[in-house]
Design a protein around this motif. Structure first.
Motif, PDB file in Angstrom:
ATOM      1  N   LEU A 139      12.983  -5.216  17.086  1.00  0.00           N
ATOM      2  CA  LEU A 139      12.441  -3.858  17.201  1.00  0.00           C
ATOM      3  C   LEU A 139      13.332  -2.930  16.388  1.00  0.00           C
ATOM      4  CD1 LEU A 139      11.770  -3.546  21.057  1.00  0.00           C
ATOM      5  CD2 LEU A 139      10.094  -4.068  19.264  1.00  0.00           C
ATOM      6  N   CYS A 140      12.715  -1.972  15.704  1.00  0.00           N
ATOM      7  CA  CYS A 140      13.514  -0.996  14.950  1.00  0.00           C
ATOM      8  C   CYS A 140      13.072   0.413  15.310  1.00  0.00           C
ATOM      9  CB  CYS A 140      13.377  -1.235  13.443  1.00  0.00           C
ATOM     10  SG  CYS A 140      14.481  -0.187  12.479  1.00  0.00           S
ATOM     11  N   LEU A 141      14.023   1.228  15.747  1.00  0.00           N
ATOM     12  CA  LEU A 141      13.763   2.648  15.969  1.00  0.00           C
ATOM     13  C   LEU A 141      14.071   3.352  14.647  1.00  0.00           C
ATOM     14  CD1 LEU A 141      13.305   5.112  17.902  1.00  0.00           C
ATOM     15  CD2 LEU A 141      15.763   5.037  18.352  1.00  0.00           C
ATOM     16  N   THR A 142      13.025   3.767  13.951  1.00  0.00           N
ATOM     17  CA  THR A 142      13.210   4.419  12.649  1.00  0.00           C
ATOM     18  C   THR A 142      13.102   5.925  12.850  1.00  0.00           C
ATOM     19  OG1 THR A 142      12.070   2.521  11.699  1.00  0.00           O
ATOM     20  CG2 THR A 142      12.513   4.346  10.223  1.00  0.00           C
ATOM     21  N   VAL A 143      14.221   6.603  12.636  1.00  0.00           N
ATOM     22  CA  VAL A 143      14.282   8.042  12.930  1.00  0.00           C
ATOM     23  C   VAL A 143      14.786   8.803  11.704  1.00  0.00           C
ATOM     24  CG1 VAL A 143      14.412   8.404  15.418  1.00  0.00           C
ATOM     25  CG2 VAL A 143      16.321   7.323  14.282  1.00  0.00           C
ATOM     26  N   SER A 144      13.900   9.606  11.121  1.00  0.00           N
ATOM     27  CA  SER A 144      14.309  10.334   9.913  1.00  0.00           C
ATOM     28  C   SER A 144      13.820  11.774  10.004  1.00  0.00           C
ATOM     29  CB  SER A 144      13.715   9.635   8.685  1.00  0.00           C
ATOM     30  OG  SER A 144      12.332   9.850   8.653  1.00  0.00           O
ATOM     31  N   GLY A 145      13.897  12.485   8.874  1.00  0.00           N
ATOM     32  CA  GLY A 145      13.447  13.870   8.850  1.00  0.00           C
ATOM     33  C   GLY A 145      11.932  13.975   8.945  1.00  0.00           C
ATOM     34  N   GLY A 146      11.239  12.913   8.570  1.00  0.00           N
ATOM     35  CA  GLY A 146       9.778  12.963   8.554  1.00  0.00           C
ATOM     36  C   GLY A 146       9.118  12.015   9.538  1.00  0.00           C
ATOM     37  N   HIS A 147       9.871  11.062  10.096  1.00  0.00           N
ATOM     38  CA  HIS A 147       9.272  10.035  10.956  1.00  0.00           C
ATOM     39  C   HIS A 147      10.119   9.720  12.180  1.00  0.00           C
ATOM     40  CE1 HIS A 147       7.225   9.387   7.150  1.00  0.00           C
ATOM     41  NE2 HIS A 147       6.221   8.940   7.886  1.00  0.00           N
ATOM     42  N   THR A 148       9.448   9.334  13.238  1.00  0.00           N
ATOM     43  CA  THR A 148      10.115   8.778  14.426  1.00  0.00           C
ATOM     44  C   THR A 148       9.185   7.681  14.919  1.00  0.00           C
ATOM     45  OG1 THR A 148      11.141  10.891  14.931  1.00  0.00           O
ATOM     46  CG2 THR A 148      10.987   9.314  16.741  1.00  0.00           C
ATOM     47  N   GLN A 149       9.605   6.445  14.754  1.00  0.00           N
ATOM     48  CA  GLN A 149       8.728   5.312  15.081  1.00  0.00           C
ATOM     49  C   GLN A 149       9.510   4.205  15.757  1.00  0.00           C
ATOM     50  OE1 GLN A 149       7.526   4.082  11.081  1.00  0.00           O
ATOM     51  NE2 GLN A 149       5.708   5.367  11.202  1.00  0.00           N
ATOM     52  N   ILE A 150       8.841   3.499  16.678  1.00  0.00           N
ATOM     53  CA  ILE A 150       9.378   2.209  17.142  1.00  0.00           C
ATOM     54  C   ILE A 150       8.499   1.155  16.473  1.00  0.00           C
ATOM     55  CG2 ILE A 150       9.875   0.700  19.090  1.00  0.00           C
ATOM     56  CD1 ILE A 150      10.061   3.173  20.864  1.00  0.00           C
ATOM     57  N   VAL A 151       9.143   0.302  15.678  1.00  0.00           N
ATOM     58  CA  VAL A 151       8.402  -0.696  14.908  1.00  0.00           C
ATOM     59  C   VAL A 151       8.760  -2.092  15.402  1.00  0.00           C
ATOM     60  CG1 VAL A 151       7.822  -1.466  12.560  1.00  0.00           C
ATOM     61  CG2 VAL A 151       8.635   0.867  12.919  1.00  0.00           C
ATOM     62  N   LYS A 152       7.729  -2.926  15.568  1.00  0.00           N
ATOM     63  CA  LYS A 152       7.965  -4.332  15.914  1.00  0.00           C
ATOM     64  C   LYS A 152       7.836  -5.130  14.617  1.00  0.00           C
ATOM     65  CE  LYS A 152       5.782  -8.019  18.492  1.00  0.00           C
ATOM     66  NZ  LYS A 152       4.583  -8.349  19.253  1.00  0.00           N
ATOM     67  N   ILE A 153       8.909  -5.843  14.257  1.00  0.00           N
ATOM     68  CA  ILE A 153       8.934  -6.543  12.970  1.00  0.00           C
ATOM     69  C   ILE A 153       8.903  -8.046  13.240  1.00  0.00           C
ATOM     70  CG2 ILE A 153      10.246  -6.911  10.819  1.00  0.00           C
ATOM     71  CD1 ILE A 153      11.141  -3.894  12.758  1.00  0.00           C
ATOM     72  N   THR A 154       7.841  -8.685  12.776  1.00  0.00           N
ATOM     73  CA  THR A 154       7.671 -10.116  13.020  1.00  0.00           C
ATOM     74  C   THR A 154       8.106 -10.919  11.800  1.00  0.00           C
ATOM     75  OG1 THR A 154       5.800  -9.463  14.350  1.00  0.00           O
ATOM     76  CG2 THR A 154       5.958 -11.794  13.878  1.00  0.00           C
ATOM     77  N   ASP A 155       7.993 -10.278  10.635  1.00  0.00           N
ATOM     78  CA  ASP A 155       8.429 -10.903   9.387  1.00  0.00           C
ATOM     79  C   ASP A 155       8.690  -9.757   8.395  1.00  0.00           C
ATOM     80  OD1 ASP A 155       9.124 -12.768   7.573  1.00  0.00           O
ATOM     81  OD2 ASP A 155       7.154 -13.696   7.374  1.00  0.00           O
TER      82      ASP A 155
END
Ligand code: KG4
Ligand code: ZN
Length: 340
Positions: A139-155
């Motif tokens: 899982l990646c919590l991507t937090v920037s000036g334009g985005h806030t997302q929890i992403v599930k990365i399978t590949d």
């Protein structure tokens, strides 16, 4: 140099940083960034000024990256560039440069999604380092000036957004509150510095949002009203309490970010977890994120220079696309609203 080595030039120009990086066989040789100070005077990024500055910076930045890497441009096998999301005028500069550069060298171009890049920053390896990358799935919590997302990365290219902000991004919240406190743009890093000298003595409400989604616009408004009320009582309230206000705001934002990340860990059962994006440079977020190790998680934080916008993350994404021969067409146009 044997033809078997894969050298990728990465170009990033989606917002206000002009960046170029060189990656050889997945290892970083150069990572150059030109920041654009011009926006400081306006308290935020001015799109037209950003694209003009990209035009001035792009050639020197690429030249510097090639020189630092100690290669010749003829050794580059492909040019990877950010094609979105971002500011259209800024994206056009990077994509046009990349296409022309690649056409001149008769090498392919590779389209990169900026948000993929932030996630795959975890796969950048220094020339003298052995790889310590997250294992799939993570899982990646991507937090920037334009985005806030929890992403599930399978590949590498199989990613699913399982939670995201319905309004402002976390970085935007840091920057907008900093503006209320009359801190210079971008406020996030300065607010962070002040917070380290203060205590989180003020309480701010958490949003009520469905599922794993986020919201930061209500927090921003409640801080605005809080400051107005306190300033009516004491016009020096901000000056006298700057560090404590910063610590309180930072704690609230980090609390909100981690509550949903913990929910996502619980719901998916995935214990490999990562953070990415400019806000992952935040000291409180880094510290509290690492504490998740005590709860049985394996945590990954990119090096500081790979958290904020950079071209190394674009080059590494390009490298993995190169391995599957996933090339783009010269007719490709930038996509300001590209999704993961
Ligand atoms: O990923 P990034 O460089 O650019 C975007 O794609 O948006 O993120 C920039 C954001 C800005 O909002 C900036 O204030 C925030 O990251 N940021 C921080 C810190 N360093 C950068 N926010 C809080 N604490 C920091 N130390
Ligand atoms: Zn970014």
């Amino acid at each position: 140099m044997p033809q078997s080595s894969t050298i990728i030039l990465g170009i990033e120009s989606s917002c206000d940083d002009t960046a170029a990086a060189i990656i050889k066989d997945g290892k970083i040789l150069a990572n150059i960034i030109a920041n654009q100070d011009i926006h400081k005077a306006y308290g935020g990024v001015v799109p037209e000024l950003a694209s003009r500055a990209h035009q001035q910076n792009i050639v020197p930045v690429v030249e510097a990256a090639i020189k630092k890497a100690g290669i010749t441009k003829e050794e580059i096998r492909a040019v990877a560039f950010t094609n979105g999301p971002g500011l259209l005028g800024s994206l056009i500069v990077g994509s046009s440069f990349s296409k022309a550069f690649a056409m001149g060298l008769k090498i392919p171009i590779i389209e990169v999604n900026h948000m993929h890049g932030h996630v795959l920053a975890h796969f950048i390896t220094e020339a003298d380092e052995t790889a310590n990358h997250p294992k799939f799935p993570f899982l990646c919590l991507t937090v920037s000036g334009g985005h806030t997302q929890i992403v599930k990365i399978t590949d590498y290219f199989d990613m699913e957004v399982i939670g995201e902000t319905i309004d402002d991004a976390a970085g935007e919240a840091f920057d907008k509150v900093s503006k209320m406190l009359q801190l210079p743009y971008p406020g996030g890093p300065i607010l962070d510095k002040n917070a380290q000298q203060g205590n989180a003595v003020f309480d701010f409400p958490h949003p009520k949002v469905e599922g794993l989604n986020y919201s930061f616009s209500g927090l921003k408004t409640s801080i605005l009203y809080f400051l107005k009320k306190e300033l009516e009582k004491n016009p020096l309230f901000i000056e006298e309490n700057m560090n404590d206000i910063c610590a309180s705001v930072q704690k609230t934002i980090v609390d909100i970010l981690l509550i949903n990340l913990k929910k996502a860990i619980h719901q998916t059962g995935i214990k490999e977890i990562a953070i990415a994006g400019g806000v992952s440079a935040n000291s409180e977020l880094r510290k509290r994120f690492l504490e998740l190790e005590k709860e049985g998680c394996k945590t990954y934080i990119p090096k500081f220079e790979y958290c904020t916008d950079n071209a190394a993350m674009i080059a590494i994404t390009g490298y993995y696309k190169f391995l599957k021969q996933d090339f783009a067409d010269q007719e490709l146009v930038p996509n300001a609203r590209m999704k993961i």
